[in-house]
Scaffold this motif. Structure first.
Motif, PDB file in Angstrom:
ATOM      1  N   PHE A  83       0.814  -1.213   0.000  1.00 19.46           N
ATOM      2  CA  PHE A  83       0.000   0.000   0.000  1.00 19.46           C
ATOM      3  C   PHE A  83       0.852   1.269   0.000  1.00 19.46           C
ATOM      4  O   PHE A  83       0.313   2.366  -0.145  1.00 19.46           O
ATOM      5  N   ALA A  84       2.187   1.169   0.183  1.00 20.50           N
ATOM      6  CA  ALA A  84       3.019   2.360   0.330  1.00 20.50           C
ATOM      7  C   ALA A  84       3.850   2.617  -0.920  1.00 20.50           C
ATOM      8  O   ALA A  84       4.476   1.707  -1.457  1.00 20.50           O
ATOM      9  N   ASN A  85       3.829   3.854  -1.387  1.00 23.38           N
ATOM     10  CA  ASN A  85       4.688   4.331  -2.464  1.00 23.38           C
ATOM     11  C   ASN A  85       4.590   3.443  -3.706  1.00 23.38           C
ATOM     12  O   ASN A  85       3.531   3.328  -4.314  1.00 23.38           O
ATOM     13  N   ARG A  86       5.663   2.705  -4.059  1.00 28.29           N
ATOM     14  CA  ARG A  86       5.674   1.952  -5.303  1.00 28.29           C
ATOM     15  C   ARG A  86       5.075   0.554  -5.184  1.00 28.29           C
ATOM     16  O   ARG A  86       4.835  -0.112  -6.202  1.00 28.29           O
ATOM     17  N   SER A  87       4.823   0.085  -3.966  1.00 27.81           N
ATOM     18  CA  SER A  87       4.172  -1.216  -3.792  1.00 27.81           C
ATOM     19  C   SER A  87       2.668  -1.077  -3.961  1.00 27.81           C
ATOM     20  O   SER A  87       2.077  -0.064  -3.581  1.00 27.81           O
ATOM     21  N   THR A  88       2.056  -2.092  -4.522  1.00 24.42           N
ATOM     22  CA  THR A  88       0.612  -2.060  -4.749  1.00 24.42           C
ATOM     23  C   THR A  88      -0.018  -3.333  -4.209  1.00 24.42           C
ATOM     24  O   THR A  88       0.578  -4.412  -4.247  1.00 24.42           O
ATOM     25  N   ALA A  89      -1.238  -3.193  -3.708  1.00 26.30           N
ATOM     26  CA  ALA A  89      -1.976  -4.338  -3.189  1.00 26.30           C
ATOM     27  C   ALA A  89      -3.431  -3.947  -3.038  1.00 26.30           C
ATOM     28  O   ALA A  89      -3.763  -2.759  -2.904  1.00 26.30           O
ATOM     29  N   THR A  90      -4.288  -4.927  -3.062  1.00 24.87           N
ATOM     30  CA  THR A  90      -5.707  -4.726  -2.798  1.00 24.87           C
ATOM     31  C   THR A  90      -5.981  -5.103  -1.349  1.00 24.87           C
ATOM     32  O   THR A  90      -5.671  -6.222  -0.930  1.00 24.87           O
ATOM     33  N   LEU A  91      -6.514  -4.165  -0.589  1.00 26.24           N
ATOM     34  CA  LEU A  91      -6.810  -4.419   0.814  1.00 26.24           C
ATOM     35  C   LEU A  91      -7.908  -5.473   0.924  1.00 26.24           C
ATOM     36  O   LEU A  91      -8.949  -5.378   0.266  1.00 26.24           O
ATOM     37  N   GLN A  92      -7.654  -6.476   1.749  1.00 22.42           N
ATOM     38  CA  GLN A  92      -8.600  -7.575   1.914  1.00 22.42           C
ATOM     39  C   GLN A  92      -9.025  -7.700   3.363  1.00 22.42           C
ATOM     40  O   GLN A  92      -8.262  -7.377   4.282  1.00 22.42           O
ATOM     41  N   ASN A  93     -10.219  -8.171   3.577  1.00 21.36           N
ATOM     42  CA  ASN A  93     -10.709  -8.404   4.919  1.00 21.36           C
ATOM     43  C   ASN A  93      -9.802  -9.410   5.628  1.00 21.36           C
ATOM     44  O   ASN A  93      -9.473 -10.452   5.076  1.00 21.36           O
ATOM     45  N   GLY A  94      -9.386  -9.089   6.846  1.00 22.96           N
ATOM     46  CA  GLY A  94      -8.502  -9.977   7.587  1.00 22.96           C
ATOM     47  C   GLY A  94      -7.033  -9.622   7.486  1.00 22.96           C
ATOM     48  O   GLY A  94      -6.204 -10.240   8.155  1.00 22.96           O
ATOM     49  N   ASP A  95      -6.675  -8.630   6.650  1.00 20.72           N
ATOM     50  CA  ASP A  95      -5.281  -8.198   6.590  1.00 20.72           C
ATOM     51  C   ASP A  95      -4.846  -7.636   7.939  1.00 20.72           C
ATOM     52  O   ASP A  95      -5.651  -7.080   8.696  1.00 20.72           O
ATOM     53  N   GLY A  96      -3.561  -7.780   8.245  1.00 25.41           N
ATOM     54  CA  GLY A  96      -3.037  -7.279   9.511  1.00 25.41           C
ATOM     55  C   GLY A  96      -1.536  -7.442   9.558  1.00 25.41           C
ATOM     56  O   GLY A  96      -0.874  -7.546   8.518  1.00 25.41           O
ATOM     57  N   TRP A  97      -0.972  -7.459  10.755  1.00 24.31           N
ATOM     58  CA  TRP A  97       0.485  -7.596  10.909  1.00 24.31           C
ATOM     59  C   TRP A  97       1.013  -8.818  10.177  1.00 24.31           C
ATOM     60  O   TRP A  97       2.107  -8.788   9.595  1.00 24.31           O
ATOM     61  N   HIS A  98       0.232  -9.915  10.196  1.00 25.06           N
ATOM     62  CA  HIS A  98       0.685 -11.144   9.546  1.00 25.06           C
ATOM     63  C   HIS A  98       0.845 -10.968   8.037  1.00 25.06           C
ATOM     64  O   HIS A  98       1.693 -11.621   7.422  1.00 25.06           O
ATOM     65  N   THR A  99       0.046 -10.097   7.441  1.00 28.06           N
ATOM     66  CA  THR A  99       0.127  -9.858   5.999  1.00 28.06           C
ATOM     67  C   THR A  99       1.465  -9.208   5.644  1.00 28.06           C
ATOM     68  O   THR A  99       2.143  -9.626   4.697  1.00 28.06           O
ATOM     69  N   PHE A 100       1.844  -8.193   6.400  1.00 30.73           N
ATOM     70  CA  PHE A 100       3.132  -7.526   6.172  1.00 30.73           C
ATOM     71  C   PHE A 100       4.285  -8.474   6.480  1.00 30.73           C
ATOM     72  O   PHE A 100       5.301  -8.472   5.777  1.00 30.73           O
ATOM     73  N   LEU A 101       4.136  -9.273   7.526  1.00 28.89           N
ATOM     74  CA  LEU A 101       5.157 -10.249   7.885  1.00 28.89           C
ATOM     75  C   LEU A 101       5.471 -11.181   6.721  1.00 28.89           C
ATOM     76  O   LEU A 101       6.645 -11.426   6.401  1.00 28.89           O
ATOM     77  N   GLN A 102       4.455 -11.689   6.075  1.00 28.44           N
ATOM     78  CA  GLN A 102       4.662 -12.607   4.956  1.00 28.44           C
ATOM     79  C   GLN A 102       5.350 -11.918   3.784  1.00 28.44           C
ATOM     80  O   GLN A 102       6.189 -12.525   3.103  1.00 28.44           O
ATOM     81  N   ASP A 103       5.026 -10.646   3.535  1.00 26.62           N
ATOM     82  CA  ASP A 103       5.737  -9.884   2.497  1.00 26.62           C
ATOM     83  C   ASP A 103       7.215  -9.768   2.829  1.00 26.62           C
ATOM     84  O   ASP A 103       8.091  -9.963   1.966  1.00 26.62           O
ATOM     85  N   GLN A 104       7.518  -9.434   4.074  1.00 30.30           N
ATOM     86  CA  GLN A 104       8.899  -9.230   4.494  1.00 30.30           C
ATOM     87  C   GLN A 104       9.708 -10.519   4.393  1.00 30.30           C
ATOM     88  O   GLN A 104      10.843 -10.514   3.880  1.00 30.30           O
ATOM     89  N   LEU A 105       9.136 -11.621   4.838  1.00 32.27           N
ATOM     90  CA  LEU A 105       9.831 -12.907   4.733  1.00 32.27           C
ATOM     91  C   LEU A 105       9.993 -13.321   3.269  1.00 32.27           C
ATOM     92  O   LEU A 105      11.012 -13.923   2.899  1.00 32.27           O
ATOM     93  N   ALA A 106       9.009 -12.994   2.441  1.00 30.98           N
ATOM     94  CA  ALA A 106       9.080 -13.351   1.024  1.00 30.98           C
ATOM     95  C   ALA A 106      10.225 -12.610   0.324  1.00 30.98           C
ATOM     96  O   ALA A 106      10.880 -13.177  -0.560  1.00 30.98           O
ATOM     97  N   ILE A 107      10.474 -11.362   0.716  1.00 28.36           N
ATOM     98  CA  ILE A 107      11.608 -10.621   0.153  1.00 28.36           C
ATOM     99  C   ILE A 107      12.915 -11.321   0.515  1.00 28.36           C
ATOM    100  O   ILE A 107      13.804 -11.509  -0.337  1.00 28.36           O
TER     101      ILE A 107
END
Length: 281
Positions: A83-107
């Motif tokens: 959701f920030a700057n050059r990253s894009t995503a569609t906000l989904q019901n149930g998103d939270g800290w775990h959603t960002f965590l999975q992005d960070q680990l995926a990088i």
């Protein structure tokens, strides 16, 4: 420009700086709240992209082994959170800290980083706590700059509040939510409010984990104290009291050039421990 495509359809922008083979890897978790992105480091009192010593990506495998604070070289990994700057995503019901965590680990998986240090500012320490709780073996040391949190007023100059700063999170998330609606990145205000409530009303303290979680983390931590309603000084103090291997630095950002320079040197020395060595984590 490197983007990582996620299964949900999100595209996460990231950058690296330094030598992949010889550099000590550090994942940078930027300030900016829900706008946490690489460019936000430019407005930070400490900018690791500028300050941490990195070898040129094309400089080969040579590395300077001088025994001073600039002797280590780092491999920096930065990202724009979804959701920030050059990253894009569609906000989904149930998103939270775990959603960002999975992005960070995926990088980290994309870059084949098995273990790294962490450095975060503002919301960054809350991301870092979640990472260390959920994947403790992947992280060594952690630098926290002015972490956010829910607490009482203590010594913040020029600011006061009664009770807890419980409205602070919605003050800055709300501005971001209005922008998301205005720019049509999300047209459902209820989803945006639900994201806030999931991230900032489920736990107090640092929002992403509990005090009990922090007490179980043995990672060495260096905590640089905040001083305003969004980054309360008492949050930094409490982290240092609870975490078993944390050091608090109270005076740094607003104490003149000499104090800030000492803080920069302290951060570099702290992160210079090679991840293959026994660093207490």
């Amino acid at each position: 420009m490197p983007f990582l495509s996620r299964p949900c359809g999100a595209r996460i922008y990231y950058e690296t700086k330094g030598h992949r083979v010889t550099g000590i890897p550090v994942l940078l978790l930027a300030p900016g709240g829900m706008r946490s992105s690489i460019t936000k480091w430019e407005m930070s009192p400490y900018n690791p992209w500028k300050e941490l010593n990195t070898a040129d990506n094309n400089a080969g495998d040579s590395i300077d082994h001088r025994n001073d604070s600039r002797g280590a070289h780092f491999y920096l990994i930065g990202m724009d959170q979804r959701f920030a700057n050059r990253s894009t995503a569609t906000l989904q019901n149930g998103d939270g800290w775990h959603t960002f965590l999975q992005d960070q680990l995926a990088i980290l998986d994309e870059l084949n980083i098995q273990k790294c240090h962490l450095l975060g500012s503002c919301i960054g320490p809350s991301y870092a706590f979640r990472l260390m709780k959920c994947s403790p073996e992947r992280f060594g040391r952690c630098v926290m700059l002015q972490p956010i949190g829910l607490t009482k007023h203590t010594t913040e100059q020029g600011e006061s509040w009664e009770g807890l700063n419980k409205d602070a999170s919605w003050r800055w998330v709300g501005d971001w939510a209005d922008e998301m609606v205005r720019t049509r990145k999300c047209q459902d205000p209820n989803l945006l409010r639900a994201l806030h409530d999931e991230m900032f009303l489920q736990h107090d303290f640092v929002f992403s984990v509990t005090r009990q979680d922090v007490a179980k983390l043995s990672h060495p931590m260096l905590v640089f104290m905040g001083n305003d309603i969004f980054h309360p000084s008492e949050t930094s103090r409490e982290i240092a009291r609870i975490a078993p291997n944390a050091e608090l630095v109270q005076l740094w950002r607003d104490e003149g050039r000499e104090k800030l320079q000492k803080a920069k040197e302290k951060i570099e020395r702290f992160l210079s421990t090679n991840l293959q060595q026994n660093n207490g984590s």
